[in-house]
Scaffold this active site. Structure first.
Site, PDB file in Angstrom:
ATOM      1  CB  CYS A  22     -84.058  14.222  36.020  1.00  0.00           C
ATOM      2  SG  CYS A  22     -85.402  13.586  35.036  1.00  0.00           S
ATOM      3  CG  ASP A  25     -51.540  44.791  41.786  1.00  0.00           C
ATOM      4  OD1 ASP A  25     -51.077  45.420  42.744  1.00  0.00           O
ATOM      5  OD2 ASP A  25     -50.848  44.152  40.977  1.00  0.00           O
TER       6      ASP A  25
END
Length: 750
Positions: free
Chosen positions: A22, A439
């Site tokens: 489907c 970072d």
């Protein structure tokens, strides 16, 4: 990174999908609509996400309806009842149908199968009710089962078959319908069949429908549980708020609160919307946002988040975000989007299941033909029964559920741990990451300078010196100054009166405080003084990559102060755990090499890239790809390009909106342990998906030949269509239940 600059995303809820084929059909229908760029349909959430040039949902809804499914645009605000209410409705409807099917099926099964298993029982039944009358009773019971509770299979299966796009319902309709029609002929026109073939298979038709309904019902219950994480988040939303207007306090629905309204919160109440405290302070339980169990004290000027719990104090706050803009509403949206997304692996599964149903139908026809030609008499009866068994056993329902249910439970559990997968594809990619790049500022460290060292000459007093320095630095704009002032405030020191303030750019400041001459600056700025007492400390600072400022009072060196960005408490443990999992860690920093290396040593990070300008972060990440896939963890505006460039961008949730928008994964509350949780969830979810797929495909591949009768010549074994229906139902239940195990994945280092 995909960016849909010229298209609008439309989310559509779809009804009536029963299996993976489907999904393929709806996607195909949507992609044919002019202007549609991408269409992704999720079987578990029963939702389509479509990017189209116009953003108009009308042609999309029409295309879905034409394909034979119900569709409506997804409501924009999360509903209080929980995101998966329709699964509850499904479960209720299916439960009713299961009862309706089981009541007539049980006597049918007992009378027919009991007679097959125990001949005296069959004789006893026939002595009371002749076989001809018995067949009429069977006909009535089976007709009811197929026409009432089993109607759903025929209503959607037969039209799908006629459109040349068969799906699961078509297989069930064909299987049970064939057994039923054959039995009707044997009952009402037996002369059309040879005497040895005049059997009825009403019980097979009824049991197939009943067992598949039972399977679907259990699946709907399990699917409802799958969306629990969203349901829980939705339930966290406050319903009402106590708003202060013209001095009076009135309670109103949270939907009516506007930005700028002042809201009063008593102890034990939920905070209604996002805002900023203007009066009072209180410990607040933010666990539903950050996954962190300990309450956090919030006071005037601090932000509060809607849905969190005020524990013991009273506060007044001003609303800053309401409705769909609140943090909680955005989290719910992100989780729903991730749950509705598709992994790259799902595309392969969808392609396989799209041709699977037609292939099964061909296999069923071949089964019938081979038995009819080569089988023992009555060949075509054996052929029909085995063809029905093939149709029923091969429903690709489990295949369709294998990936999306695991994604739903995995992303939901991650959200409970404070990890938001904004893009579900990150679940698959994170598993393959070899390098985690961080970072430094605001990610590994707190991101704001704080006073870390204070070395005092013996002739001076700590509080006295700090108060004098704070008085001078209160006039300065420098971040170092504000850290010193904050420390003095924390200790409750009162600064004196400042006169003759002089600042020398880049060197330092001098001023008089209550008549005493105070100079604060670098060693160069105070070069005329004797630094011999501080030489050991200066060397230690240099090795650790720290920069000290010095304080002279009345021209005598009094103290050395180090202001630095503090490392987050969990950083070192997270790095150690990443290494234990075999990952390489890299720190990217704008600091000079010495300072960066000192911090990396402190944290145990394996590699440092120092003096990297924000613009060069992307190039640095590209260079790191030589080691494998790269995840980048960052928090600031200048991290946004790097987050987008990395294979998986992970934003620390205390960071900026720009960073969060560019990321694939967001860590709420800024705790780095979330990096480990994200990796854990990724690996657990992918393992779970492979288990599901191995089961779903392996089961079908193994059992279709058995259903077709390959074991009959050698062992005399045939698979009854009823056992096939039971096994098929169990297969789907296995897959959905296996996905539920992801709900128990524990957080890292908690």
């Amino acid at each position: 990174m995909h960016s849909y600059t010229h298209s609008a995303a439309v989310s559509i809820d779809i009804e009536g999908m029963t299996c993976a084929s489907c999904v393929a059909r709806v996607e195909k229908a949507l992609l044919k609509v002019p202007g549609v760029e991408t269409a992704s349909v999720n079987f578990a959430t029963e939702r389509a996400t479509v990017h189209s040039a116009s953003g108009d949902a009308t042609p999309l809804l029409a295309a879905i309806a034409k394909a034979g499914y119900g569709a409506k645009v997804t409501p924009s605000t999360p509903q209080h009842s929980g995101g998966h209410q329709h699964h509850d409705e499904d479960a209720q409807g299916l439960r009713r149908d299961v009862i309706l099917a089981a009541i007539p099926t049980l006597p049918l099964l007992v009378l027919e199968m009991g007679g097959h298993l125990y001949m005296p029982f069959h004789m006893a039944v026939i002595s009371v009710v002749p076989q001809g009358v018995l067949n009429l009773i069977y006909f009535a019971l089976a007709s009811f089962v197929l026409a009432v509770p089993g109607r759903r299979f025929f209503v959607s299966g037969i039209p799908a078959l006629l459109r040349g796009a068969p799906e699961m319902n078509a297989l069930v309709a064909l299987g049970s319908g064939a057994a039923y029609l054959y039995s009707v002929v044997a009952t009402f026109a037996p002369q059309l069949l040879p005497s040895e073939a005049q059997y009825v298979y009403y019980e097979s038709a009824a049991v197939i429908v009943t067992l598949i309904l039972v399977g679907r019902w259990l699946e709907a219950i399990a699917k409802g549980r799958t969306g629990d994480a969203i349901g829980r988040l939705v339930r966290e939303q406050a319903r009402t708020a106590r708003v202060e207007q013209n001095g009076a306090i009135s309670e109103m629905p949270v939907e009516q609160v506007r930005v700028g309204d002042v809201i009063v919160v008593r102890p034990g109440e939920k905070i209604a919307v996002d805002g900023e405290i203007i009066e009072g302070s209180s410990p607040i339980d933010e666990s539903m946002i950050s996954g962190e169990s300990l309450p956090v004290t919030r006071g005037v000027g601090d932000a509060v988040i809607g849905g969190t719990l005020n524990i013991s104090g009273s506060v007044r706050f001003r609303a800053t975000k309401v409705g769909g803009d609140t943090t909680l509403a955005q989290i719910i949206r992100m989780v729903e989007e991730a749950q509705g997304g598709k992994l790259p692996i799902q595309g392969v599964v969808d392609q396989i299941t799209a041709w699977f149903v037609p292939a099964v139908m061909v296999a069923a026809v071949l089964t019938f033909a081979v038995w009819a030609v080569f089988g023992p008499t009555p060949g075509y009866v054996f052929g029909m029964v085995n063809a029905v068994a093939v149709l029923i056993i091969a429903c690709p329902c489990a295949m369709g559920l294998a990936t999306p249910t695991s994604i739903m439970v995995g992303t939901g559990r991650a959200a409970e741990l404070g990890v938001l997968f904004r893009k579900s594809s990150a679940l698959q990619q994170l598993r393959d990451v070899a390098v985690v790049a961080f970072d430094k500022t605001g990610t590994l460290t707190e991101g704001k300078p704080a006073l870390t060292d204070f070395i005092l000459d013996d002739d001076f007093e700590h509080d006295e010196v700090l108060a004098l320095v704070a008085a001078v630095e209160a006039k300065s704009e420098h971040p170092i100054g504000s850290a010193i002032v904050a420390e003095a405030e924390r200790l409750g020191l009162t600064p004196g009166t400042v006169t003759d303030f002089v600042a020398e750019a880049g060197n330092g400041v001098t001023a008089r405080v209550d008549g005493r001459l105070v100079a604060v600056g670098s060693q160069r700025h105070l070069g005329h003084l004797d630094f011999s007492d501080f030489s050991a400390a200066i060397e230690g600072f240099a090795d650790a990559g720290k920069t000290a400022v010095f304080v002279a009072i009345d021209d005598k060196l009094a103290a050395a102060i180090v202001v630095a960005d503090r490392v987050k408490s969990s950083s070192a443990a997270v790095i150690a755990e990443l290494h234990a999992r075999g990952l390489k860690t890299v720190m990217i920093s704008g600091d000079n090499q010495r300072t960066a290396e000192a911090i990396a040593r402190q944290l145990g990070i394996s590699e440092v890239r120092a003096q990297v300008l924000p613009a060069d972060k992307v190039a640095t990440l590209k260079a790191l790809r030589q080691f494998g896939k790269v995840a980048f963890v960052g928090d600031g505006i200048n991290d946004a390009p790097a987050l987008a460039e990395a294979d998986v961008g992970i934003a620390v949730g205390t960071g900026t909106d720009a960073a969060i928008e560019s990321a694939d994964v967001v860590l709420l509350g800024g705790d780095l342990r979330g990096v480990l949780d994200a990796l854990t969830m990724s690996r657990a979810t992918m393992r779970n998906i492979w288990e599901n797929l191995a089961w779903a495909f392996g089961y079908n591949v193994a059992l279709i030949p058995v259903a077709a009768g390959v074991l009959y010549p050698a062992f005399g074994i045939l698979l009854s269509p009823m056992i096939g229906a039971g096994a098929m139902a169990l297969s789907s239940i296995f897959v959905v239940s296996n996905a539920q195990r992801l709900r128990t994945v524990a957080g890292s280092l908690r």
